[in-house]
Design a protein around this motif. Structure first.
Motif, PDB file in Angstrom:
ATOM      1  N   THR A 239     -11.154   9.981  94.191  1.00 52.52           N
ATOM      2  CA  THR A 239     -11.834   9.843  92.898  1.00 52.52           C
ATOM      3  C   THR A 239     -11.353   8.550  92.223  1.00 52.52           C
ATOM      4  O   THR A 239     -10.170   8.200  92.302  1.00 52.52           O
ATOM      5  N   ALA A 240     -12.290   7.865  91.531  1.00 50.34           N
ATOM      6  CA  ALA A 240     -11.951   6.580  90.901  1.00 50.34           C
ATOM      7  C   ALA A 240     -12.898   6.323  89.724  1.00 50.34           C
ATOM      8  O   ALA A 240     -13.969   6.919  89.627  1.00 50.34           O
ATOM      9  N   ARG A 241     -12.456   5.442  88.820  1.00 46.03           N
ATOM     10  CA  ARG A 241     -13.264   5.174  87.618  1.00 46.03           C
ATOM     11  C   ARG A 241     -13.813   3.756  87.659  1.00 46.03           C
ATOM     12  O   ARG A 241     -13.156   2.815  88.077  1.00 46.03           O
ATOM     13  N   ILE A 242     -15.079   3.630  87.194  1.00 44.41           N
ATOM     14  CA  ILE A 242     -15.689   2.298  87.104  1.00 44.41           C
ATOM     15  C   ILE A 242     -15.202   1.666  85.804  1.00 44.41           C
ATOM     16  O   ILE A 242     -15.578   2.099  84.716  1.00 44.41           O
ATOM     17  N   ASN A 243     -14.324   0.675  85.934  1.00 42.70           N
ATOM     18  CA  ASN A 243     -13.785   0.037  84.728  1.00 42.70           C
ATOM     19  C   ASN A 243     -14.684  -1.082  84.219  1.00 42.70           C
ATOM     20  O   ASN A 243     -14.706  -1.393  83.043  1.00 42.70           O
ATOM     21  N   HIS A 244     -15.409  -1.688  85.124  1.00 44.29           N
ATOM     22  CA  HIS A 244     -16.203  -2.844  84.729  1.00 44.29           C
ATOM     23  C   HIS A 244     -17.414  -2.951  85.632  1.00 44.29           C
ATOM     24  O   HIS A 244     -17.346  -2.600  86.800  1.00 44.29           O
ATOM     25  N   LEU A 245     -18.532  -3.378  85.101  1.00 47.26           N
ATOM     26  CA  LEU A 245     -19.760  -3.445  85.888  1.00 47.26           C
ATOM     27  C   LEU A 245     -20.584  -4.635  85.459  1.00 47.26           C
ATOM     28  O   LEU A 245     -20.805  -4.839  84.259  1.00 47.26           O
ATOM     29  N   GLU A 246     -20.994  -5.481  86.413  1.00 50.48           N
ATOM     30  CA  GLU A 246     -21.906  -6.589  86.072  1.00 50.48           C
ATOM     31  C   GLU A 246     -22.807  -6.892  87.249  1.00 50.48           C
ATOM     32  O   GLU A 246     -22.423  -6.686  88.401  1.00 50.48           O
ATOM     33  N   PRO A 247     -24.049  -7.343  86.949  1.00 50.15           N
ATOM     34  CA  PRO A 247     -24.992  -7.602  88.050  1.00 50.15           C
ATOM     35  C   PRO A 247     -24.478  -8.723  88.942  1.00 50.15           C
ATOM     36  O   PRO A 247     -23.820  -9.647  88.478  1.00 50.15           O
TER      37      PRO A 247
ATOM     38  N   PHE B 265     -11.017   1.535  89.406  1.00 51.00           N
ATOM     39  CA  PHE B 265      -9.603   1.867  89.227  1.00 51.00           C
ATOM     40  C   PHE B 265      -9.324   3.256  89.799  1.00 51.00           C
ATOM     41  O   PHE B 265     -10.019   4.220  89.511  1.00 51.00           O
ATOM     42  N   THR B 266      -8.295   3.306  90.664  1.00 57.64           N
ATOM     43  CA  THR B 266      -8.020   4.576  91.343  1.00 57.64           C
ATOM     44  C   THR B 266      -6.828   5.297  90.743  1.00 57.64           C
ATOM     45  O   THR B 266      -6.297   6.225  91.332  1.00 57.64           O
ATOM     46  N   GLY B 267      -6.408   4.848  89.557  1.00 59.22           N
ATOM     47  CA  GLY B 267      -5.305   5.540  88.907  1.00 59.22           C
ATOM     48  C   GLY B 267      -3.999   4.789  89.053  1.00 59.22           C
ATOM     49  O   GLY B 267      -3.067   5.019  88.301  1.00 59.22           O
ATOM     50  N   GLU B 268      -3.910   3.928  90.033  1.00 61.36           N
ATOM     51  CA  GLU B 268      -2.696   3.116  90.180  1.00 61.36           C
ATOM     52  C   GLU B 268      -3.030   1.820  90.898  1.00 61.36           C
ATOM     53  O   GLU B 268      -4.069   1.714  91.545  1.00 61.36           O
ATOM     54  N   GLY B 269      -2.176   0.838  90.759  1.00 61.69           N
ATOM     55  CA  GLY B 269      -2.363  -0.430  91.451  1.00 61.69           C
ATOM     56  C   GLY B 269      -3.471  -1.260  90.826  1.00 61.69           C
ATOM     57  O   GLY B 269      -3.890  -1.028  89.680  1.00 61.69           O
ATOM     58  N   ARG B 270      -3.954  -2.205  91.610  1.00 69.76           N
ATOM     59  CA  ARG B 270      -4.941  -3.129  91.065  1.00 69.76           C
ATOM     60  C   ARG B 270      -6.344  -2.528  91.139  1.00 69.76           C
ATOM     61  O   ARG B 270      -6.592  -1.570  91.859  1.00 69.76           O
ATOM     62  N   GLU B 271      -7.237  -3.137  90.370  1.00 68.70           N
ATOM     63  CA  GLU B 271      -8.630  -2.709  90.432  1.00 68.70           C
ATOM     64  C   GLU B 271      -9.253  -3.228  91.721  1.00 68.70           C
ATOM     65  O   GLU B 271      -8.945  -4.333  92.168  1.00 68.70           O
TER      66      GLU B 271
END
Ligand SMILES: [Zn+2]
Lengths: 854, 341
Positions: free
Chosen positions: A44-52, A65-71
């Motif tokens: 599971t992971a979160r979309i931190n940023h989105l651009e075309p 972002f997966t909760g730890e480390g880099r995006e």
């Protein structure tokens, strides 16, 4: 049955990897077919940023972002995502199956110049749904970085253990195995409202024998929608697709507890009255799969006052199906007669998850638990309000099965002793109730309601043995009473035949006894031939001298066959081409294999033909197998299974030491004589004959003289010859081919132990004799006359030359024999020789009009 | 005269040395020692004209010469014969790598061989070998084996029917358990090899017809330990002394308790390979203690008699023994296949 590993942990705690668990289950008798690892490298992971993505009409570049480390940078083409969404992320190495069933492995790539370090997954890619609806958006409170990896254990559950077709059932076995406790799902029922169900709905069970128990509840104010991810995920792992929250709950509870459920749209049930009855003639039902089903009176239905709603236990109907508009549910949990379900499901050609469980028997005690569990989940997951109370028909609750048991029964069957405590403990761990009698080790065992397979003491012994582990059944060298040694039997006799044929250079074949009429009838040269001739080894053939084939001759053949069968073998009736005495199958796999063979010869020709195609040009083959002769007019129910030998020969001798020579009739004859020699038979004869399978001039009937009969009598034991070229061609064979078929039981009847002949101390007298006789006089007849004319003095008569041509009149031939004479008590003189020669010449003249050449 | 003899002796010995073959020796013998015109014979014949006084000396000398010539001739002859034998043998040298003359040895089908080997092992353990009908009644194939009409186990065995519900092609060799027990009183020990039929799709490991061997042992003392012992003895003899056997609980309607029988994979020795699906074990058949209901069906009292039954798949064992990967090879009967056994 597919058992998701993590789901199982909800009902029992254990410490074992999926593979260790599989091993443990296997040794407890739950057969594991495979262990499948799924959703590896998906988290599971979160979309931190989105651009075309620049230059693309639909691709988005996301930072994940997966909760730890880099995006991580992931490119995604789905339109339904936005910043902040939590989604399943497939990392490099994750594997998927595409629609074609091929495996796709996720790799880090570049799309339109943008690095993509993974893939966002849709429900379809996770196997959770079938439609393309974009990326799976998880609830906002889903923790990040959680692995979705799981394992699915594929179990092959045997039909007698219907109770194991559920997670709780498997968990119960495991609890016993691991000495752990089974955790049943906790059921809380927030019933709501003043009206009891009795005021809202009713049931009438008219077919009580078919429906041991029926229960129902009403749930109101349902909010239709999707099931939560965790449920869809479990269903997917167990092999079911997510449909909507209500259907998913009924499937989920079926997988969890083993109780199938059916949800009706309350508002579509006329008068909210369910009637359980047999179908009436002519009734039809449109089922959920879109088909219109014709119902028959042996099928059980759930109906309302206007007609059928579902085929009980098999499939629901379209008219009362829940839809996105449904707000109220009439929920059914029932148990049905397994035999009835099995028949109905077979008749309709419909097999559902529900019907396959009902066929194996669903414990009636489970119905209410299943009903309540589903109602609870509908309240929790679909906002439903459970109407107080439930409806029930439970006409004949089965009494508990109790079995008087003694621990010594274990030793009786298993061979090692089990203490009463061990036995009782093992049974209790599987939830059997045990009342021990402390005095003598006996006990009264009450079988749990879900174990319909346990009926008597031996069944309990198996349960105890499984719990204690089959490893405790150690081997010991078998002692005990053995039966008397066995006399000669067909198994050993056939071995002797096989060895002898092997010594004759033949390779054994094993063909399918299943064949078809067409292949069999291909053995007949023309249609007027009677198929009885196929039973060459069984029926008398007409002697060749009786002229060409015609109907009259066929009649004669039948008559002679009849007389033979009367006197020699009642079991073989005469027959014709349209009445093959064949055993036919009513449900053949294919028309090529719809009857049992009545001869081995067509399969032999097919095998020869195939081998010639494979490039094996020289063949000496044999088969020992059975022919199956139907006995339509006999008292016996079963056909006559006749042990038969078939030999096939084609090609040429292959040795660099001598010129290549084509196999011929006499090579086949040599094989037969060798077999007869192995049985020490001296009374075998080859009689010129005709048969539609064979070359008209190259066919012999194999006959043996009955050594038990008073007057001279010959019995047919088989037939041999060169295959008729027309028939060979039908089987795709264009070279000379020889066949022989012998009825082994008949041949073996004439098996005799060898008889010792005293060896004379006096020298033998050898004379050559050349006989000129009509071509029609068989060589065997001439040899027989020579032999007989020498009386007891004849040792052997050996043919060494056959000559036709110069100096021999037209229509005649010269046969030259070496004859060996020997007396037991004296030297034979030249005078004796001259006398014998003259005597022989006289007999030849008298009996076969032959002349001895000087 | 003596001179003549001396000259003759010298020339004869010289000539002898130049003789190279047995034929030349014969010629030489004829020339000097021939009875008619031999040189020495002529001299001896002329003795009668020699004065009596010299006759004795000359005669003696002539005999000496004759003996010497004969002796030398014998020696020469022997030497030449030896020489000739050596060259004859040299000339008869064979290329021993040329192929053998055909002895026409045939081949027994691997299925037959496997059946004979398996049954042979059990014969040594005191089992009878019995064969039964392939066309069977529903009673023997199912009902008497505790598989009534609507039993779900019938699904496991898709049946070829001759008369639906009544006559069928046997789906297993087990009906012979019933036939044997109906015909004999305990003790019973028997194996039954034979063809069985299943109405199902064929593939690399499934045929609609295949071979099974049924085993049955009943007496008043036989237990599951005897079953395991018998199968262990069988497996060790067939697959080698290192072979181990394992029992797994299973289900057959006509045995209780029931066990699936595995042996250590003889391809990898138990460490795991493709043949054993990396488990180290290969299943060879099913077994168990004969179900009390089956005993009751044949009027054996389960309180008095007990025993076991097992069923072994012949093709499976043949495939494992010979490393055959495709079951259909058995019924294709390609000589290139048959010749390998
Ligand atoms: Zn292996």
């Amino acid at each position: 049955m597919k058992v998701p590993y993590h789901w199982l942990k909800e009902y029992v705690s254990f410490d074992a990897s999926p593979e260790e668990l599989a091993e443990k289950l296997t040794m407890a008798g739950l057969e594991v077919e495979s262990v499948e690892h799924v959703w590896n490298n998906i988290i599971t992971a979160r979309i931190n940023h989105l651009e075309p993505v620049k230059g693309s009409s639909h691709l988005n570049a996301t930072k994940i972002f997966t909760g730890e480390g880099r995006e991580l940078s992931v490119v995604c083409g789905a339109p339904n995502i936005k910043e902040g969404d939590i989604v399943p992320l497939a990392l490099p190495g994750a594997q998927f199956f595409n629609d074609a069933g091929e495996t796709l492995t996720i790799q880090a790539t570049k799309k339109m110049g943008v690095v993509s370090e993974g893939m966002l997954c849709s429900p379809r890619e996770l196997g959770l749904s079938s439609d393309h609806e974009g990326i799976y958006i998880l609830p906002n409170d889903t923790p990040l970085g959680v692995s979705l990896a799981d394992a699915v254990i594929h179990l092959d559950i045997k039909a007698h253990r219907g109770d194991l077709f559920s997670m709780v059932g498997i968990a119960r076995e495991m609890a016993a195995l691991f000495g752990a406790k089974l955790k049943q799902p906790e059921i809380k029922l927030p019933e709501k409202g003043k009206n009891s169900i009795k005021k809202m709905a009713s049931i009438t069970v008219k077919a009580e024998d078919d429906c041991p128990r029926f229960t129902a509840r009403v749930i109101r104010n349902i909010k239709m929608g999707k099931a939560p991810l965790w449920m869809a995920q479990r269903l997917a792992l167990a092999g079911m697709r997510s449909i909507n929250v209500i259907v998913d709950i009924t499937n989920y509870v079926m997988l969890e507890l083993g109780q199938p459920l059916h949800a009706f749209d309350y508002d579509k049930v006329a008068n909210h009255h369910l009637i359980i009855r047999r179908a009436e003639p002519g009734e039809t039902l449109g089922t959920l799969d879109g088909a219109m089903r014709e119902l028959t009176p042996d099928m059980v239905l759930v109906c309302d006052e206007s007609g059928p709603l579902s085929v009980a236990g098999v499939m629901g109907g379209a008219s009362s199906e829940i839809s996105s508009d449904t707000t109220q549910i009439l929920l059914e949990a029932a148990s049905w007669n397994p035999v009835n379900i099995r028949k109905t499901s077979a008749k309709l050609g419909l097999r559902s998850e529900a019907s396959s469980r009902y066929e194996k028997g669903v414990d009636p005690e489970l119905a209410l638990q299943g009903l309540n569990r589903a109602a609870q989940l509908m309240a929790e997951l679909a906002g439903g309000e459970i109407v107080p109370g439930y409806l029930e028909s439970y006409a004949h609750p089965s009494p508990n099965v109790t079995i008087p048991f003694h621990a010594s029964a274990c030793e009786w069957l298993l061979g090692y002793s089990v203490t009463p405590e061990e036995a009782a403990g093992a049974l209790r761990s599987l939830e059997f109730a045990v009342e021990q009698n402390s005095d003598d080790g006996s006990m009264l065992v009450t079988v749990p309601s879900w174990r319909g397979d346990i009926l008597e003491s031996a069944d309990l012994v198996e349960e105890i043995a499984r719990e204690l582990g089959y490893d405790r059944i150690t081997g010991k060298y078998p002692t005990g009473d053995a039966p008397e040694p066995q006399a000669a039997n067909w198994f050993d006799i056939q071995y002797q035949f096989r060895r002898r044929l092997q010594q004759c250079g033949c390779a054994e074949i094993v063909t399918y006894p299943l064949t078809n009429q067409r292949s069999t009838l291909q053995l007949l040269t023309d249609e007027s031939d009677t198929a009885q001739l196929l039973i060459g080894a069984v029926d008398e053939l007409a002697p060749a001298e009786k002229g060409k084939k015609n109907n009259g001759k066929n009649k004669q053949k039948q008559q002679s066959a009849q007389s033979v069968s009367e006197t020699y073998d009642q079991a073989i009736p005469p027959l014709s081409a349209d009445e093959l005495p064949a055993v036919r199958l009513v449900n053949a796999i294919s028309a090529k294999m719809d009857m049992l063979r009545i001869t081995l010869m067509n399969a032999m020709l097919e095998t020869i033909s195939a081998n010639l195609r494979y490039g094996n040009a020289s063949l000496r083959l044999f088969e020992i197998g059975r022919r199956y002769i139907a006995l339509p007019n006999s008292e016996r129910q079963l056909p006559d299974e006749r042990r038969t030998l078939c030999v096939g020969l084609t090609g040429y001798t292959e040795s660099w030491t001598e010129p290549r020579r084509e196999y011929d009739f006499f090579d086949m004859k040599a094989i037969i004589e060798n077999i007869a020699g192995g049985l020490h038979m001296t009374n075998l004869r080859f009689t010129q004959t005709q048969s539609p399978i064979f070359h008209p001039g190259r066919c012999a009937l194999l006959e043996v003289e009955d050594s038990h009969a008073k007057e001279s009598r010959f019995h047919t034991i088989g037939v041999m010859g060169e295959v008729h070229p027309i028939i060979a061609e039908r089987f795709g064979i264009s070279q000379r081919t020889y066949l022989c078929e012998i009825d082994l039981a008949r041949l073996y009847l004439h098996n005799t132990p060898p008889r010792f002949q005293p060896i004379s101390r006096y020298p033998a007298l050898t004379r050559d004799i050349a006989v000129v006789a009509d071509i029609s006089v068989p060589a065997q007849t001439i040899a027989d006359v020579i032999k007989a004319s020498g009386g007891e003095l004849t040792r052997s008569v050996t043919l060494f030359d056959v000559y036709m041509g110069d100096q021999i009149p037209e229509g005649k031939r010269s046969l030259a024999f070496t004859v060996e004479y020997q007396a037991q008590d004296r030297n034979l003189s030249d005078a004796d020789g001259d006398f014998l020669r003259e005597q022989t010449a006289n007999e030849l003249k008298k009996q076969v009009h032959a002349v001895v050449r000087e | 005269m003596l001179d003549l003899l001396r000259i003759l002796q010298e020339s004869a010995l010289k000539a002898l040395l130049s003789a190279e073959t047995s034929a030349e020796i014969a010629q030489w013998q004829n020339l000097y020692l021939g009875r008619q015109d031999g040189e020495l014979t002529k001299i001896l014949r002329g003795l009668k004209d020699v004065p009596a006084a010299d006759r004795k000396t000359i005669g003696q000398r002539a005999n000496e010469v004759k003996n010497e010539l004969e002796e030398q001739a014998e020696l020469r002859k022997k030497a030449i014969a030896e020489q000739e034998l050596v060259s004859a043998l040299v000339a008869e040298r064979l290329d021993v790598t040329l192929p053998a003359r055909t002895l026409n040895s045939g081949y027994m089908h691997p299925i037959s061989q496997t059946i004979y080997e398996i049954c042979g092992i059990f014969q040594k353990l005191g089992f009878h070998v019995i064969e039964g009908p392939e066309v069977e009644t529903d009673y023997y194939n199912f009902q008497a084996l505790n598989i009534p009409q609507d039993h779900p186990a019938r699904d496991m065995q898709d049946t070829f029917w001759v008369e639906p519900g009544q006559i069928l092609l046997r789906t297993q060799t087990s009906p012979n358990q019933i036939r044997i027990m109906e015909q004999t009183k305990p003790p019973v020990r028997a194996v039954v090899p034979g063809k069985v039929y299943r109405n199902e799709a064929t593939d690399a490991t499934h045929e609609a017809m295949f071979h099974q061997i049924e085993g049955l042992a009943i007496d008043s003392s036989t237990t599951m330990r005897d079953l395991r012992g018998a199968l262990e003895a069988f497996a060790r003899e067939l697959f080698g002394p290192q072979t181990k056997t394992r029992f797994r609980p299973s289900y057959f309607p006509f045995t209780e308790p029931s066990a699936e029988v595995d042996v250590t994979c003889n391809v990898c020795g138990g460490s795991g390979c493709r043949v054993c699906k990396f488990s180290g074990w290969v299943e060879i058949g099913g077994s168990g203690m004969v179900h009390p209901q089956v005993l009751r069906n044949v009027q054996y009292d389960p309180a008095v008699y007990r025993g076991y039954a097992f069923g072994i798949g012949v093709e499976r064992i043949a495939m494992m023994r010979y490393g055959i990967n495709e079951i259909r090879l058995f019924s294709q009967n390609d000589l290139r296949f048959l010749r390998q056994f």
